[in-house]
Design a protein around this motif. Structure first.
Motif, PDB file in Angstrom:
ATOM      1  N   VAL A 117      -4.561 -11.391   4.780  1.00 47.22           N
ATOM      2  CA  VAL A 117      -3.550 -10.699   3.330  1.00 47.22           C
ATOM      3  C   VAL A 117      -2.762  -9.797   4.574  1.00 47.22           C
ATOM      4  N   VAL A 118      -1.731  -9.618   4.078  1.00 48.16           N
ATOM      5  CA  VAL A 118      -0.446  -9.616   4.826  1.00 48.16           C
ATOM      6  C   VAL A 118      -0.658  -7.785   3.904  1.00 48.16           C
ATOM      7  N   VAL A 119       0.002  -6.761   4.823  1.00 52.08           N
ATOM      8  CA  VAL A 119      -0.169  -6.000   4.902  1.00 52.08           C
ATOM      9  C   VAL A 119       1.574  -5.360   4.792  1.00 52.08           C
ATOM     10  N   ARG A 120       1.757  -4.314   3.391  1.00 55.30           N
ATOM     11  CA  ARG A 120       3.177  -4.002   3.297  1.00 55.30           C
ATOM     12  C   ARG A 120       3.054  -3.041   2.684  1.00 55.30           C
ATOM     13  N   VAL A 121       3.295  -1.372   3.825  1.00 52.67           N
ATOM     14  CA  VAL A 121       3.356  -0.045   3.007  1.00 52.67           C
ATOM     15  C   VAL A 121       4.835   0.482   2.969  1.00 52.67           C
ATOM     16  N   ALA A 122       4.428   1.714   1.836  1.00 53.91           N
ATOM     17  CA  ALA A 122       5.078   2.074   1.050  1.00 53.91           C
ATOM     18  C   ALA A 122       6.314   3.319   2.576  1.00 53.91           C
ATOM     19  N   PRO A 123       6.643   3.343   2.087  1.00 54.94           N
ATOM     20  CA  PRO A 123       7.662   4.831   3.125  1.00 54.94           C
ATOM     21  C   PRO A 123       6.991   6.058   2.102  1.00 54.94           C
ATOM     22  N   HIS A 124       7.512   7.137   2.839  1.00 57.47           N
ATOM     23  CA  HIS A 124       6.854   8.470   1.987  1.00 57.47           C
ATOM     24  C   HIS A 124       7.903   9.260   2.174  1.00 57.47           C
ATOM     25  N   LEU A 145       0.845  -1.161   0.255  1.00 55.66           N
ATOM     26  CA  LEU A 145      -0.225   0.105  -0.208  1.00 55.66           C
ATOM     27  C   LEU A 145       0.623   1.147  -0.057  1.00 55.66           C
ATOM     28  N   LYS A 146       0.939   2.296  -0.586  1.00 54.19           N
ATOM     29  CA  LYS A 146       1.519   3.832  -0.114  1.00 54.19           C
ATOM     30  C   LYS A 146       0.388   4.104   0.808  1.00 54.19           C
ATOM     31  N   PHE A 147       1.649   4.834   1.046  1.00 54.67           N
ATOM     32  CA  PHE A 147       1.675   5.562   2.536  1.00 54.67           C
ATOM     33  C   PHE A 147       0.280   5.935   2.973  1.00 54.67           C
ATOM     34  N   GLU A 148      -0.400   6.487   1.667  1.00 60.83           N
ATOM     35  CA  GLU A 148      -1.914   6.909   2.588  1.00 60.83           C
ATOM     36  C   GLU A 148      -3.084   6.518   2.141  1.00 60.83           C
ATOM     37  N   GLU A 149      -2.811   5.406   1.909  1.00 59.91           N
ATOM     38  CA  GLU A 149      -3.860   4.313   1.600  1.00 59.91           C
ATOM     39  C   GLU A 149      -3.927   3.435   2.776  1.00 59.91           C
ATOM     40  N   ALA A 150      -3.093   3.221   3.505  1.00 60.91           N
ATOM     41  CA  ALA A 150      -2.641   3.097   4.918  1.00 60.91           C
ATOM     42  C   ALA A 150      -3.610   3.570   6.036  1.00 60.91           C
ATOM     43  N   VAL A 151      -3.070   4.347   5.361  1.00 64.98           N
ATOM     44  CA  VAL A 151      -3.732   5.925   7.229  1.00 64.98           C
ATOM     45  C   VAL A 151      -5.152   6.201   6.813  1.00 64.98           C
ATOM     46  N   PHE A 152      -5.816   6.181   5.386  1.00 67.93           N
ATOM     47  CA  PHE A 152      -7.191   6.830   5.185  1.00 67.93           C
ATOM     48  C   PHE A 152      -7.857   5.127   4.990  1.00 67.93           C
ATOM     49  N   GLY A 153      -7.153   3.758   4.175  1.00 70.02           N
ATOM     50  CA  GLY A 153      -7.970   3.020   3.710  1.00 70.02           C
ATOM     51  C   GLY A 153      -8.578   3.106   2.848  1.00 70.02           C
ATOM     52  N   LYS A 154      -8.971   1.539   1.821  1.00 69.37           N
ATOM     53  CA  LYS A 154      -9.154   1.736   0.758  1.00 69.37           C
ATOM     54  C   LYS A 154      -9.867  -0.111   0.775  1.00 69.37           C
ATOM     55  N   GLU A 155     -10.797   0.051  -0.594  1.00 64.94           N
ATOM     56  CA  GLU A 155     -11.342  -0.506  -1.523  1.00 64.94           C
ATOM     57  C   GLU A 155     -10.929  -1.327  -2.277  1.00 64.94           C
ATOM     58  N   THR A 156     -10.869  -2.392  -2.791  1.00 61.87           N
ATOM     59  CA  THR A 156      -9.587  -3.039  -3.355  1.00 61.87           C
ATOM     60  C   THR A 156      -9.965  -4.517  -4.059  1.00 61.87           C
ATOM     61  N   ASP A 157      -9.600  -4.860  -5.403  1.00 61.10           N
ATOM     62  CA  ASP A 157     -10.103  -6.331  -5.920  1.00 61.10           C
ATOM     63  C   ASP A 157      -8.208  -6.807  -6.014  1.00 61.10           C
TER      64      ASP A 157
END
Length: 369
Positions: A245-252, A118-130
């Motif tokens: 689903v294991v989450v990896r967050v890209a650095p900002h 995930l992008k940094f902001e996506e992890a902060v605010f959440g999202k829905e995806t397929d």
């Protein structure tokens, strides 16, 4: 040595039911089984219990015993006449045999794991995806039977459809019966003569499955989301497994994160920290004004409450920490240098412009001056 009364051995009275006799026997058999009880007389006690049970559990033998006791010549149960043919069956019952998993019993499908970046902001605010995951699906040609259309699996002739084979072994303690998975049908209890051409008899095919995933706001690097029932399909009618689903967050490039708090380094000039200023600080929630007091030192941190990350479990909101970093100018004009010399003179400072005043003091200290 005279024998003990069989009812006394099992600890039941003469009016005990068959179930009471069996219950007493199972309790004592487990207690005195030689493979469990290492006392010197455990084997003899076990023989005594087994002998008593063999008589009292059989209505005809029990009737004879009630009439004649141990003296009945037709009874045929002397001290050395105990039958240990069921030793293995007893051990199976108490120490694992009865607890073996039935290969034909319903089994839950395997869990699957998917790694999402995930992008940094996506992890902060959440999202829905397929997402697309490979998993085994029921074969649409044979509908999961594994047999060619128009045919069906046959019952395994070796195990009779049970999926297990009994293997008997003679041991010093008697006959031991081991149950093993039937190697002819691999424990399925079925034999497929004409296999489905689509799945080669497996009943399943691997496909790419589209799964809709909701990423909650505030999720952090390394955390995972459980999507129930989206793993591999179950066996023999069992429920499917789960998808993790294991989450990896890209650095900002500007923000860093620790827990629910956000950290930023704010570059300020010498003039700003010396005289004080009001600046705008970027946050994930928009720009915020921040007052910098006069005389602020480099490294000072300010807290912007509630400007961090929402806790993924709903336990409040983190803060944003703003750390001041004083930027030293590299290319000064002659006018700027002159003003700084004047400032140093007014401050009572003596500056060695080649090495700097502090460098000169350190150098003299090493020389012992």
């Amino acid at each position: 040595m005279s024998k003990r009364d069989y009812y006394e051995v099992l600890g039941v009275d003469k009016n005990a039911s068959t179930d009471e006799v069996k219950k007493a026997y199972r309790k004592l058999a487990r207690k005195y089984h030689p493979d469990v009880n290492k006392e010197t007389d455990a084997e003899e006690k076990f023989k005594e219990v087994k002998e008593a049970y063999d008589v009292l559990s059989d209505p005809q033998k029990k009737s004879h015993y009630d009439q004649f006791g141990h003296s009945d010549p037709n009874q045929g149960f002397g001290a050395g006449g105990a039958d240990f043919g069921g030793f293995g069956d007893i051990f199976d019952m108490f120490f694992g045999g009865g607890g073996r998993r039935n290969p034909n019993a319903p089994r839950q499908g395997a869990d699957l794991q998917y790694t999402m970046t995930l992008k940094f902001e996506e992890a902060v605010f959440g999202k829905e995806t397929d997402i697309q995951i490979p998993r085994e699906e029921e074969c649409e040609t044979c509908f999961g039977s594994g047999a060619k259309p128009g045919t069906k699996p046959e019952t395994c002739s070796h195990c009779g459809g049970s999926g297990q084979l009994n293997v008997e072994q003679n041991t010093p303690f008697g006959r031991v019966v081991n149950r093993r998975v039937c190697h002819h049908c691999s424990g399925t209890g079925k034999f497929i003569k004409d296999k489905c051409n689509t799945c080669a008899g497996k009943g399943k095919v691997r496909k790419q499955k589209t799964i809709h995933v909701k990423i909650p706001a505030g999720i952090d690097h390394g955390q995972q989301i459980r999507v129930a029932g989206k793993g591999e399909g179950g066996e023999n009618g069992g429920p499917p497994g789960d998808l993790y689903v294991v989450v990896r967050v890209a650095p900002h490039e500007f923000y860093s994160r620790e827990g629910d708090d956000i950290y930023v380094d704010m570059p300020l000039t010498f003039t700003q920290v010396s005289l004080g200023d009001e600046i705008e600080v970027p946050t994930l929630h928009g720009k915020v004004k921040l007052k910098i007091p006069a005389g602020t030192q480099s490294g000072t941190s300010f807290r912007l409450r509630g400007k961090g990350v929402q806790n993924v479990r709903g336990y409040g909101q983190g803060d944003q920490h703003v750390k001041v970093k004083v930027v030293t100018p590299k290319n000064l004009s002659e006018r700027q240098k002159a003003l700084l010399r004047e400032f140093a003179e007014l401050s009572g400072e003596s500056v060695d412009e080649q090495h700097g005043n502090l460098f000169s003091k350190v150098k003299r200290a090493f020389k012992g001056e």
